[in-house]
Scaffold this motif. Structure first.
Motif, PDB file in Angstrom:
ATOM      1  N   PRO A   1       0.801  -1.228   0.000  1.00 11.50           N
ATOM      2  CA  PRO A   1       0.000   0.000   0.000  1.00 11.50           C
ATOM      3  C   PRO A   1       0.832   1.276   0.000  1.00 11.50           C
ATOM      4  O   PRO A   1       0.442   2.279  -0.606  1.00 11.50           O
ATOM      5  CB  PRO A   1      -0.818  -0.110   1.287  1.00 11.50           C
ATOM      6  CG  PRO A   1      -0.820  -1.550   1.643  1.00 11.50           C
ATOM      7  CD  PRO A   1       0.463  -2.109   1.115  1.00 11.50           C
ATOM      8  N   THR A   2       1.984   1.256   0.639  1.00 12.60           N
ATOM      9  CA  THR A   2       2.819   2.451   0.711  1.00 12.60           C
ATOM     10  C   THR A   2       3.391   2.795  -0.665  1.00 12.60           C
ATOM     11  O   THR A   2       3.422   3.962  -1.055  1.00 12.60           O
ATOM     12  CB  THR A   2       3.944   2.265   1.749  1.00 12.60           C
ATOM     13  OG1 THR A   2       3.349   1.973   3.018  1.00 12.60           O
ATOM     14  CG2 THR A   2       4.798   3.500   1.865  1.00 12.60           C
TER      15      THR A   2
ATOM     16  N   VAL B   1       2.093   1.991  -3.588  1.00  9.07           N
ATOM     17  CA  VAL B   1       0.963   2.453  -4.405  1.00  9.07           C
ATOM     18  C   VAL B   1       0.606   3.880  -4.045  1.00  9.07           C
ATOM     19  O   VAL B   1       0.440   4.740  -4.934  1.00  9.07           O
ATOM     20  CB  VAL B   1      -0.255   1.525  -4.229  1.00  9.07           C
ATOM     21  CG1 VAL B   1      -1.503   2.125  -4.867  1.00  9.07           C
ATOM     22  CG2 VAL B   1       0.036   0.148  -4.801  1.00  9.07           C
ATOM     23  N   ASP B   2       0.471   4.160  -2.770  1.00 10.73           N
ATOM     24  CA  ASP B   2       0.095   5.497  -2.316  1.00 10.73           C
ATOM     25  C   ASP B   2       1.125   6.532  -2.771  1.00 10.73           C
ATOM     26  O   ASP B   2       0.768   7.604  -3.272  1.00 10.73           O
ATOM     27  CB  ASP B   2      -0.041   5.502  -0.789  1.00 10.73           C
ATOM     28  CG  ASP B   2      -0.593   6.802  -0.257  1.00 10.73           C
ATOM     29  OD1 ASP B   2      -1.647   7.246  -0.752  1.00 10.73           O
ATOM     30  OD2 ASP B   2       0.020   7.378   0.658  1.00 10.73           O
ATOM     31  N   TYR B   3       2.386   6.196  -2.626  1.00  8.11           N
ATOM     32  CA  TYR B   3       3.452   7.125  -3.017  1.00  8.11           C
ATOM     33  C   TYR B   3       3.413   7.379  -4.525  1.00  8.11           C
ATOM     34  O   TYR B   3       3.504   8.528  -4.973  1.00  8.11           O
ATOM     35  CB  TYR B   3       4.816   6.574  -2.600  1.00  8.11           C
ATOM     36  CG  TYR B   3       5.921   7.579  -2.761  1.00  8.11           C
ATOM     37  CD1 TYR B   3       6.225   8.460  -1.725  1.00  8.11           C
ATOM     38  CD2 TYR B   3       6.643   7.677  -3.942  1.00  8.11           C
ATOM     39  CE1 TYR B   3       7.232   9.410  -1.870  1.00  8.11           C
ATOM     40  CE2 TYR B   3       7.642   8.622  -4.091  1.00  8.11           C
ATOM     41  CZ  TYR B   3       7.929   9.481  -3.054  1.00  8.11           C
ATOM     42  OH  TYR B   3       8.916  10.423  -3.199  1.00  8.11           O
TER      43      TYR B   3
ATOM     44  N   ASN C   1       0.905   7.034  -6.614  1.00 12.77           N
ATOM     45  CA  ASN C   1      -0.314   7.743  -7.017  1.00 12.77           C
ATOM     46  C   ASN C   1      -0.285   9.218  -6.632  1.00 12.77           C
ATOM     47  O   ASN C   1      -0.920  10.039  -7.292  1.00 12.77           O
ATOM     48  CB  ASN C   1      -1.544   7.055  -6.429  1.00 12.77           C
ATOM     49  CG  ASN C   1      -1.818   5.704  -7.063  1.00 12.77           C
ATOM     50  OD1 ASN C   1      -1.295   5.381  -8.132  1.00 12.77           O
ATOM     51  ND2 ASN C   1      -2.617   4.900  -6.401  1.00 12.77           N
ATOM     52  N   LYS C   2       0.443   9.569  -5.599  1.00 13.12           N
ATOM     53  CA  LYS C   2       0.484  10.960  -5.138  1.00 13.12           C
ATOM     54  C   LYS C   2       1.629  11.775  -5.732  1.00 13.12           C
ATOM     55  O   LYS C   2       1.673  12.986  -5.547  1.00 13.12           O
ATOM     56  CB  LYS C   2       0.591  11.011  -3.610  1.00 13.12           C
ATOM     57  CG  LYS C   2      -0.674  10.592  -2.908  1.00 13.12           C
ATOM     58  CD  LYS C   2      -0.507  10.680  -1.406  1.00 13.12           C
ATOM     59  CE  LYS C   2      -1.803  10.286  -0.697  1.00 13.12           C
ATOM     60  NZ  LYS C   2      -1.631  10.273   0.763  1.00 13.12           N
TER      61      LYS C   2
ATOM     62  N   ARG D   1      -3.387  -1.776  -7.964  1.00 15.17           N
ATOM     63  CA  ARG D   1      -3.863  -0.504  -7.411  1.00 15.17           C
ATOM     64  C   ARG D   1      -3.167   0.753  -7.927  1.00 15.17           C
ATOM     65  O   ARG D   1      -3.668   1.854  -7.727  1.00 15.17           O
ATOM     66  CB  ARG D   1      -3.756  -0.559  -5.890  1.00 15.17           C
ATOM     67  CG  ARG D   1      -4.683  -1.609  -5.312  1.00 15.17           C
ATOM     68  CD  ARG D   1      -4.577  -1.691  -3.799  1.00 15.17           C
ATOM     69  NE  ARG D   1      -5.479  -2.674  -3.261  1.00 15.17           N
ATOM     70  CZ  ARG D   1      -5.151  -3.921  -2.985  1.00 15.17           C
ATOM     71  NH1 ARG D   1      -3.923  -4.344  -3.193  1.00 15.17           N
ATOM     72  NH2 ARG D   1      -6.040  -4.761  -2.494  1.00 15.17           N
ATOM     73  N   ALA D   2      -2.029   0.605  -8.580  1.00 19.52           N
ATOM     74  CA  ALA D   2      -1.301   1.791  -9.059  1.00 19.52           C
ATOM     75  C   ALA D   2      -2.015   2.391 -10.266  1.00 19.52           C
ATOM     76  O   ALA D   2      -2.582   1.678 -11.088  1.00 19.52           O
ATOM     77  CB  ALA D   2       0.117   1.418  -9.427  1.00 19.52           C
ATOM     78  N   HIS D   3      -1.966   3.726 -10.364  1.00 22.07           N
ATOM     79  CA  HIS D   3      -2.612   4.441 -11.469  1.00 22.07           C
ATOM     80  C   HIS D   3      -1.664   4.699 -12.631  1.00 22.07           C
ATOM     81  O   HIS D   3      -2.041   5.415 -13.562  1.00 22.07           O
ATOM     82  CB  HIS D   3      -3.175   5.771 -10.972  1.00 22.07           C
ATOM     83  CG  HIS D   3      -4.248   5.604  -9.935  1.00 22.07           C
ATOM     84  ND1 HIS D   3      -4.589   6.611  -9.069  1.00 22.07           N
ATOM     85  CD2 HIS D   3      -5.031   4.550  -9.604  1.00 22.07           C
ATOM     86  CE1 HIS D   3      -5.540   6.176  -8.259  1.00 22.07           C
ATOM     87  NE2 HIS D   3      -5.819   4.937  -8.557  1.00 22.07           N
TER      88      HIS D   3
END
Length: 139
Positions: free
Chosen positions: A91-92, A94-96, A98-99, A130-132
């Protein structure tokens, strides 16, 4: 094209192979930069603390894990920077990504067999789902 390439690395052999691919791709693109993302897995921090003298030693060991990855990029004359973040790796990452406007995310495969991946899931599998941005998994 791929100006901002995120390389998720943990110092493993798979991460080094992923670094070779990232270096190759970035070397073909003028002004491309590879960002090496090292996720400090919070579930393993306790073990690091127990086996180290102090905080500086822990940080040194983490940096040493990334030396072969950095060497691959340096040999290809690729611009790179290293970022450390805390969290659960999948999740980290992916979150990084995506942001932070990542153009391409490169990650090594852990090489789990199909039963292990079904039961446990893998970081690379979670990232792909989950990655964009485009994701390259290197075996």
């Amino acid at each position: 094209m791929y100006q901002h390439i995120l390389l998720a690395a943990d110092g493993s052999n798979n991460a080094i192979r992923a670094a070779k691919e990232a270096a190759y791709i970035a070397s073909l693109i003028p002004d491309a930069e590879v960002e090496i993302l090292f996720v400090v897995d919070l579930s393993k921090v306790k073990d690091e603390v127990l086996h180290s003298q102090n905080h500086e030693e822990i940080e040194l060991k983490r940096k040493q894990k990334l030396m072969p990855v950095q060497q691959e990029l340096t040999e290809k004359h690729v611009n790179y920077r290293v970022t450390f973040v805390n969290g659960d790796p999948g999740p980290t990452i992916v979150d990084y990504a995506n942001k932070n406007s990542v153009d391409l995310l490169i990650i090594g495969s852990r090489g789990l067999n199909s039963l292990q991946e079904f039961v446990l899931g893998s970081v690379s599998h979670k990232v792909v789902k989950r990655a964009h941005c485009p994701v390259m998994i290197v075996k």
